[in-house]
Scaffold this active site. Structure first.
Site, PDB file in Angstrom:
ATOM      1  N   HIS A   1       5.488   8.896 -56.607  1.00 47.09           N
ATOM      2  CA  HIS A   1       4.734   9.064 -57.986  1.00 47.09           C
ATOM      3  C   HIS A   1       5.580   8.187 -58.965  1.00 47.09           C
ATOM      4  O   HIS A   1       6.806   8.298 -59.185  1.00 47.09           O
ATOM      5  CB  HIS A   1       4.847  10.500 -58.353  1.00 47.09           C
TER       6      HIS A   1
ATOM      7  N   HIS B   1       8.071  -7.150 -52.083  1.00 44.07           N
ATOM      8  CA  HIS B   1       7.435  -6.663 -51.053  1.00 44.07           C
ATOM      9  C   HIS B   1       8.452  -5.546 -50.413  1.00 44.07           C
ATOM     10  O   HIS B   1       9.654  -5.645 -50.339  1.00 44.07           O
ATOM     11  CB  HIS B   1       7.974  -8.163 -49.859  1.00 44.07           C
TER      12      HIS B   1
HETATM   13  O1  JB2 Z   1       1.460 -23.192 -49.459  1.00 44.18           O
HETATM   14  C1  JB2 Z   1       1.234 -22.573 -48.181  1.00 44.18           C
HETATM   15  C2  JB2 Z   1       1.937 -22.603 -47.095  1.00 44.18           C
HETATM   16  N1  JB2 Z   1       3.248 -22.433 -46.938  1.00 44.18           N
HETATM   17  C3  JB2 Z   1       3.466 -22.068 -45.562  1.00 44.18           C
HETATM   18  N2  JB2 Z   1      -0.300 -22.719 -47.899  1.00 44.18           N
HETATM   19  C4  JB2 Z   1      -0.696 -22.687 -46.688  1.00 44.18           C
HETATM   20  N3  JB2 Z   1      -2.139 -22.555 -46.416  1.00 44.18           N
HETATM   21  N4  JB2 Z   1       0.164 -22.086 -45.728  1.00 44.18           N
HETATM   22  C5  JB2 Z   1       1.376 -22.212 -45.915  1.00 44.18           C
HETATM   23  N5  JB2 Z   1       2.231 -21.875 -45.096  1.00 44.18           N
HETATM   24  C6  JB2 Z   1       1.916 -21.488 -43.563  1.00 44.18           C
HETATM   25  O2  JB2 Z   1       2.447 -20.341 -43.617  1.00 44.18           O
HETATM   26  C7  JB2 Z   1       3.030 -22.069 -42.657  1.00 44.18           C
HETATM   27  O3  JB2 Z   1       2.787 -23.425 -42.232  1.00 44.18           O
HETATM   28  C8  JB2 Z   1       3.037 -21.125 -41.602  1.00 44.18           C
HETATM   29  O4  JB2 Z   1       1.892 -21.241 -40.573  1.00 44.18           O
HETATM   30  C9  JB2 Z   1       2.800 -19.699 -42.164  1.00 44.18           C
HETATM   31  C10 JB2 Z   1       3.802 -18.815 -42.166  1.00 44.18           C
HETATM   32  O5  JB2 Z   1       3.975 -18.142 -41.137  1.00 44.18           O
HETATM   33  P1  JB2 Z   1       5.161 -17.368 -40.483  1.00 44.18           P
HETATM   34  O6  JB2 Z   1       4.783 -16.712 -39.187  1.00 44.18           O
HETATM   35  O7  JB2 Z   1       6.294 -18.390 -40.211  1.00 44.18           O
HETATM   36  O8  JB2 Z   1       5.610 -16.152 -41.660  1.00 44.18           O
HETATM   37  P2  JB2 Z   1       4.410 -15.301 -42.259  1.00 44.18           P
HETATM   38  O9  JB2 Z   1       4.746 -15.611 -43.958  1.00 44.18           O
HETATM   39  O10 JB2 Z   1       3.249 -15.364 -41.936  1.00 44.18           O
HETATM   40  O11 JB2 Z   1       5.054 -13.805 -42.166  1.00 44.18           O
HETATM   41  C11 JB2 Z   1       6.360 -13.665 -42.487  1.00 44.18           C
HETATM   42  O12 JB2 Z   1       6.628 -12.562 -43.331  1.00 44.18           O
HETATM   43  C12 JB2 Z   1       5.801 -11.332 -43.080  1.00 44.18           C
HETATM   44  C13 JB2 Z   1       5.892 -10.496 -43.980  1.00 44.18           C
HETATM   45  C14 JB2 Z   1       7.272 -13.180 -41.130  1.00 44.18           C
HETATM   46  O13 JB2 Z   1       8.520 -13.010 -41.386  1.00 44.18           O
HETATM   47  C15 JB2 Z   1       6.670 -11.751 -40.451  1.00 44.18           C
HETATM   48  O14 JB2 Z   1       7.254 -11.306 -39.464  1.00 44.18           O
HETATM   49  C16 JB2 Z   1       6.570 -10.664 -41.709  1.00 44.18           C
HETATM   50  N6  JB2 Z   1       5.898  -9.487 -41.108  1.00 44.18           N
END
Ligand code: JB2
Length: 224
Positions: free
Chosen positions: A152, A161
């Site tokens: 609350h 995050h």
């Molecule tokens: O500006 C952007 C951009 N910057 C990075 N625009 C778009 N459209 N895509 C972007 N990306 C892309 O995000 C990268 O090319 C990559 O494919 C993706 C990030 O993937 P990754 O698996 O490295 O991280 P995440 O942010 O999806 O997940 C992280 O954070 C989560 C909260 C990981 O640490 C996870 O395990 C965690 N649960």
């Protein structure tokens, strides 16, 4: 030269655009976000990513890079969700989308308990099993990850995050873009500043200023 959206992407949009949403990012966070969006009744038309290699993410197609977003908006797609785990990037892309005329829905996964008096901002991710209690406030683009709890009167700042399994007791304040690692506990009434990193499993028992890294039980500042 301006990169245009491929014609086949237009055809894949479908005719019912009312609950259609494009997801920004095609990584790990996008997987969970896409399933949460579907769970909350959205139709995910696909994702954008820096990496253009053709692929699907939990069944959602990679549509192209962010340069296709203006075309999608013109084609009638009103909603976008930023699925990037990096807090700074998520805030920046969220602001870009708002400026481009998109609306940012919340992605709410299964088994969440969200008080009717909680205030939930734009583009917020609330993943499976999360609890948000009375009069809590979760600001735009924040993530309340799997099985995290926000009690609350807490305030979770913009693009902060709260990682899986973390627990915020009552009246805790978390600053903008602050990251609480998995399993962080914060005792009642503590304020953590903006742009902090709190190590996984920490127990935060006193206020922390902006821009610090803290960890441990009890959490101590390691760098600022
Ligand atoms: O500006 C952007 C951009 N910057 C990075 N625009 C778009 N459209 N895509 C972007 N990306 C892309 O995000 C990268 O090319 C990559 O494919 C993706 C990030 O993937 P990754 O698996 O490295 O991280 P995440 O942010 O999806 O997940 C992280 O954070 C989560 C909260 C990981 O640490 C996870 O395990 C965690 N649960």
């Amino acid at each position: 030269m301006k990169k245009m959206m491929k014609p086949e992407v237009f055809h894949s949009l479908g005719s019912d655009l009312d609950r259609a949403v494009v997801v920004i990012g095609a990584g790990g966070h996008a997987k969970v976000a896409i399933e949460a969006l579907r769970f909350s009744g959205w139709r995910v038309i696909g994702c954008t990513d820096f990496d253009p290699s053709p692929r699907t993410v939990v069944g959602a197609e990679l549509l192209g890079g962010d340069e296709i977003l203006p075309d999608l908006r013109s084609a009638g797609i009103r909603y976008a969700f930023v699925a990037l785990g990096n807090n700074n990037l998520r805030q920046a892309r969220g602001e870009d989308l708002l400026n481009a005329g998109f609306e940012l829905p919340a992605a709410i996964g299964p088994n969440c308990s969200i008080s009717p008096t909680a205030k939930i901002g734009r583009g917020v991710a609330i993943f499976g099993g999360a609890v948000i209690n009375a009069d809590a406030q979760v600001d735009d683009l924040a993530i309340i990850n799997t099985n995290a709890s926000v009690d609350h009167d807490c305030v979770v700042g913009t693009a902060a995050h709260v990682a899986p399994g973390s627990a915020l007791a009552g009246c805790v304040k978390i600053g903008n873009r602050t990251f609480l690692g998995a399993g962080t506990t914060v005792i009642p009434g503590v304020t953590i500043g903006a742009d902090c990193m709190i190590g996984a499993g920490s127990v935060v028992v006193r206020d922390l200023p902006d821009l610090v890294t803290a960890l441990g039980v009890p959490a101590r500042v390691r760098s600022s």
